[in-house]
Write an enzyme that holds these catalytic residues in place. Structure first.
Site, PDB file in Angstrom:
ATOM      1  N   GLU A 316      40.326  30.560  41.177  1.00  0.00           N
ATOM      2  CA  GLU A 316      40.873  31.644  40.700  1.00  0.00           C
ATOM      3  C   GLU A 316      39.451  32.691  40.933  1.00  0.00           C
ATOM      4  O   GLU A 316      39.361  33.524  39.771  1.00  0.00           O
ATOM      5  CB  GLU A 316      41.974  32.312  39.705  1.00  0.00           C
ATOM      6  CG  GLU A 316      42.608  31.901  40.071  1.00  0.00           C
ATOM      7  CD  GLU A 316      44.009  32.689  38.943  1.00  0.00           C
ATOM      8  OE1 GLU A 316      43.641  32.559  38.410  1.00  0.00           O
ATOM      9  OE2 GLU A 316      45.279  32.308  39.142  1.00  0.00           O
ATOM     10  N   ASP A 395      53.106  27.460  37.798  1.00  0.00           N
ATOM     11  CA  ASP A 395      52.008  27.769  37.469  1.00  0.00           C
ATOM     12  C   ASP A 395      52.680  28.742  36.006  1.00  0.00           C
ATOM     13  O   ASP A 395      53.451  29.835  36.272  1.00  0.00           O
ATOM     14  CB  ASP A 395      51.208  28.917  38.210  1.00  0.00           C
ATOM     15  CG  ASP A 395      50.801  30.050  37.080  1.00  0.00           C
ATOM     16  OD1 ASP A 395      50.447  29.517  35.869  1.00  0.00           O
ATOM     17  OD2 ASP A 395      49.695  31.414  37.355  1.00  0.00           O
ATOM     18  N   GLU A 423      54.797  34.906  30.125  1.00  0.00           N
ATOM     19  CA  GLU A 423      54.071  35.795  31.525  1.00  0.00           C
ATOM     20  C   GLU A 423      54.959  35.988  32.830  1.00  0.00           C
ATOM     21  O   GLU A 423      56.032  37.172  33.104  1.00  0.00           O
ATOM     22  CB  GLU A 423      52.439  35.457  32.018  1.00  0.00           C
ATOM     23  CG  GLU A 423      52.267  35.138  33.080  1.00  0.00           C
ATOM     24  CD  GLU A 423      51.217  34.690  33.758  1.00  0.00           C
ATOM     25  OE1 GLU A 423      50.436  34.043  33.188  1.00  0.00           O
ATOM     26  OE2 GLU A 423      50.743  35.507  35.456  1.00  0.00           O
TER      27      GLU A 423
HETATM   28  O1  GCW Z   1      49.073  31.988  35.614  1.00  0.00           O
HETATM   29  C1  GCW Z   1      47.712  32.826  36.366  1.00  0.00           C
HETATM   30  C2  GCW Z   1      47.702  33.840  35.442  1.00  0.00           C
HETATM   31  C3  GCW Z   1      45.954  34.420  34.733  1.00  0.00           C
HETATM   32  C4  GCW Z   1      45.570  32.913  34.102  1.00  0.00           C
HETATM   33  C5  GCW Z   1      45.526  31.825  35.128  1.00  0.00           C
HETATM   34  C6  GCW Z   1      45.264  30.965  34.216  1.00  0.00           C
HETATM   35  C7  GCW Z   1      43.469  33.489  32.850  1.00  0.00           C
HETATM   36  O2  GCW Z   1      48.452  34.867  36.720  1.00  0.00           O
HETATM   37  O3  GCW Z   1      46.084  35.977  34.101  1.00  0.00           O
HETATM   38  O4  GCW Z   1      44.281  33.578  33.893  1.00  0.00           O
HETATM   39  O5  GCW Z   1      46.933  31.922  35.170  1.00  0.00           O
HETATM   40  O6  GCW Z   1      46.021  30.219  34.240  1.00  0.00           O
HETATM   41  O7  GCW Z   1      43.333  30.518  34.473  1.00  0.00           O
END
Ligand code: GCW
Length: 716
Positions: A316, A395, A423
């Site tokens: 990311e 995720d 989340e």
């Molecule tokens: O699920 C995603 C989240 C990000 C997070 C990332 C991760 C901290 O939306 O906010 O970043 O995963 O786990 O690195």
């Protein structure tokens, strides 16, 4: 004489006055005290009075063998808990005597006694009624200080849960060495995906001056066996490693240490350049290697028990070893080696994927990423390097199959990453108790070694005899009085700790304990909350993602909270469901799809590959089928989507009315706070139902067999 006569009169007038004021103020004071006590701050450590005079009546003092801070706080905690629950003050003493509850590490016990005991493992403890130097005692013994702390909390839990304490003889060892939370706190005080207020650690670029919340949090963590905490966001601010910041971290470590919680930090891979001023962060460069060693020396000088570093690299938008054509193992090892002399670990996240995937490429698949990036590196990580794997290949979705990488790393340490902060599961504004999901993950057999290799066992390191293993939960607690913004969501933190300690506990056991500790003895309260919690994950799944493996169907390019099925497809993020007017689902088969299924061992791959055996609840994760496809249940895909959203939304309406039936049985503060969340959830569930059903109805043009949709389609 005059004085004598005046003075008593004055006194009695004064006393009357004070009595009167007191009688007026008392109800207010009591309600304030009660409000404070039930603000949710004490969570499951409320130590509510129990009315059984016989409990531990044979014991009238606490003897702590040893002077360390951890042992002392364990002793004080025991005295505090027993005072609060039993109304008896047990003095803390150093001298042994009959009728003592004795706290100590194994080596501090007389040899004769020690020889009779089966020693616990690191962090483990014994609770035993026995004799010591001819005296009758209740022994709380740990392999180390931390073990004593856990023993104390276990004893207090037994008392609070009215469990039998006669002839105690209990030995408990943790499942694994790493039982950590990750906090995604930014140094400015905000928290990524945190729903319980601002950071308890940081504000405006610094560690907060006042750390009493941190102390209380460490106590909560210790009470469920958590022994480490990464305090800053995995999207790490490079300042964390600057020489100015390190002393501030030491203040946090000092507070944690009292409760046996080791501080750890997330660090950025480019730090040798950004912080160190080198012109490279190539992990093979001697200057970079030396920099990591110097930095590690510097930190351990002030935090000798630092747990280690956590690293999110090449993910990311974060820097990583790919910048120099190096592997993740080379990246992890260079830092692991710098931590090794101090007993620290380097935890390297497997959450590495391309977020600019080509939607038009039918073979592209984000789910493949973790395995594709890490499986071939198995065996090339150092012994104090650990790969941290999210439970699913995407995720933290409401349902995913377990990550095949878990079964592929057999010569590499790994820890399993779970998310306590909700989340993708309602952000603490929806009730969603996650332990039932975690248990399904733990119990899933990956057949990694020819059979009987459940994920919980692999993660703990037992299956492949790894020196390090365990469980990490992204907690994201905040300044809100109840830590997570929602009293009922605390159950996820409690359950995470208890299950990380012992993955064999059932979801029901953990929630029964939690409810009792958090809300008291009333059977109706207990039954109602336990049932609601246990039902909440399937309910949430039904009115959001559907129980067919479509992930969360939330707005993945925005808030991760509201319904947003259209955001899944046609972008580079790869959380695709490939929904069109004829059908839905990602073809991940080896035969015609992305080949993701081939990452599992043959028995598991075979099970998912075939439509005959693939379970309905993951069907659309693995297969693309027409809406008219008939499931094992006998119902079509589209009708299942429609029905489950109605069912889930109806059940969510039920939560608030069930909660209302507890009015008067729960303190007002928590009763009202929870009610308002559940009422909000009920409304949101309808919005979810109508948005998702309306969307699939417009897309498929297939009518709901029960004629409900159309009338409720929000946008046509
Ligand atoms: O699920 C995603 C989240 C990000 C997070 C990332 C991760 C901290 O939306 O906010 O970043 O995963 O786990 O690195």
């Amino acid at each position: 004489m005059a004085l004598e006569s005046v003075e008593p009169a004055t006194k009695s007038t004064g006393a009357r006055f004070f009595r009167r004021v007191a009688s007026l103020l008392l109800p207010i004071v009591i309600s304030l005290v009660t409000a404070r006590a039930e603000s949710g701050h004490d969570a499951w450590l409320r130590y509510a009075p129990i009315h059984d005079a016989s409990v531990l009546q044979k014991y009238d003092r606490i003897v702590v063998l040893g002077e360390t801070e951890v042992l002392q706080s364990a002793g004080t905690e025991l005295a505090r808990g027993l005072q609060s629950m039993l109304g008896r003050t047990l003095p803390l003493q150093k001298e042994m005597s009959s009728g003592a509850i004795v706290l100590g590490i194994l080596p501090s016990l007389p040899k004769q006694l020690r020889n009779r005991l089966l020693a616990p493992a690191t962090d483990g403890y014994l609770l035993k009624t026995t004799t010591m130097q001819g005296r009758r005692v209740l022994l709380v013994a740990g392999a180390n200080d931390r073990g004593v702390t856990y023993g104390v909390f276990a004893l207090l839990r037994h008392v609070a849960l009215h469990q039998t304490l006669d002839a105690l003889d209990e030995r408990q060892n943790p499942s694994a060495s790493i039982r950590w939370t990750n906090e995604w706190d930014n140094l400015d005080g905000s928290i990524e995906r945190g729903y319980g207020g601002r950071s308890i650690f940081f504000s405006a670029g610094n560690v907060l001056p006042e750390l009493s919340k941190v102390r209380d949090y460490a106590r909560l963590l210790a009470s469920v066996g958590i022994n480490g905490c990464v305090v800053n966001n995995v999207n790490a601010d490079t300042r964390i490693l600057t020489s100015e910041f390190i002393p501030q971290l030491a203040r946090l470590a000092n507070v944690f240490r009292t409760w046996g919680v080791r501080l750890a930090i997330a660090v950025d891979f480019a730090s040798p350049k950004t912080v160190g001023g080198l012109n490279t962060f190539d992990p093979q460069d001697p200057a970079v290697i030396a920099w990591w060693q110097r930095k590690s020396d510097e930190i351990y000088r002030v935090i000798p028990d630092l747990g280690g570093f956590l690293m999110k690299a090449d993910s990311e938008g974060r820097s990583g070893p790919s910048a120099y054509g190096r592997t993740h193992a080379q990246a992890a090892n260079v830092i692991a080696r710098a931590l090794k002399p101090y007993g620290g670990v380097l935890i390297y996240r497997a959450f590495v994927y391309n977020h600019h995937l080509d939607w038009n490429d039918l073979k592209a698949d984000r789910a493949r990423a973790a395995y594709d990036n890490f499986a071939s590196l198995d065996g090339s990580f150092d012994d104090n390097a650990v790969v941290q794997i999210k439970y699913g290949p995407i995720d933290f979705q409401v349902r995913e199959p377990v990550s095949p990488l878990i079964g592929a790393l057999r010569h590499t340490n790994q820890v399993l990453e779970l998310q306590i902060t909700q989340e993708y599961t309602g952000q603490q504004r929806h009730l969603c108790f996650l332990a039932p999901m975690w248990k399904e993950i733990f119990d899933f057999d990956l057949h990694a070694n020819g059979g009987n290799t459940p994920v919980g066992e692999i993660a703990s390191g037992r299956t492949f005899h790894r020196p390090v293993g365990g469980f990490v939960g992204v907690a994201d607690v905040g300044q809100d009085e109840n830590w997570l913004g929602f009293d009922l969501a605390q159950a996820n933190l409690y359950a995470f700790g208890r299950l990380a300690w012992n993955p064999a506990l059932s979801a029901r056991q953990t929630i029964e304990q939690w409810t009792h500790l958090t809300f008291g003895d009333d059977p109706k309260v207990n039954k109602t909350i336990v049932e609601m919690q246990l039902e909440s994950w399937p309910v949430y799944e039904k009115y959001t993602g559907s129980p067919l493996g479509l992930q969360s169907l939330t707005n993945i390019v925005g808030d991760h909270f509201s319904p947003g099925p259209e955001s899944a497809d046609r972008n580079g993020w790869g959380q695709w469901i490939r929904a069109d007017h004829l059908g839905v689902g990602m073809d991940r088969t080896s035969g015609t799809g992305t080949g993701f299924i081939g990452q599992y061992s043959p028995p598991v791959a075979g099970y998912y590959e075939s439509l005959r055996t693939c379970p309905d609840n993951l069907l659309l994760f693995f297969h693309h089928v027409p809406y008219t496809y008939v499931l094992h249940s006998g119902k079509s895909v589209i009708q299942t989507i429609f029905d489950s959203h109605y069912e889930g939304a109806d059940e969510a309406q039920g939560f608030s009315s069930r909660w209302k039936s507890l009015e008067g049985r729960i303190d007002d503060t928590r009763f009202r706070a929870v009610l308002s969340r559940l009422e909000y959830q009920a409304e949101q569930a309808k919005l979810w139902r109508d948005t998702i059903n309306g969307w699939f109805f417009s897309l498929s043009a297939i009518a709901d067999a029960k004629g409900r949709i159309g009338a409720t389609v929000p946008h046509s």
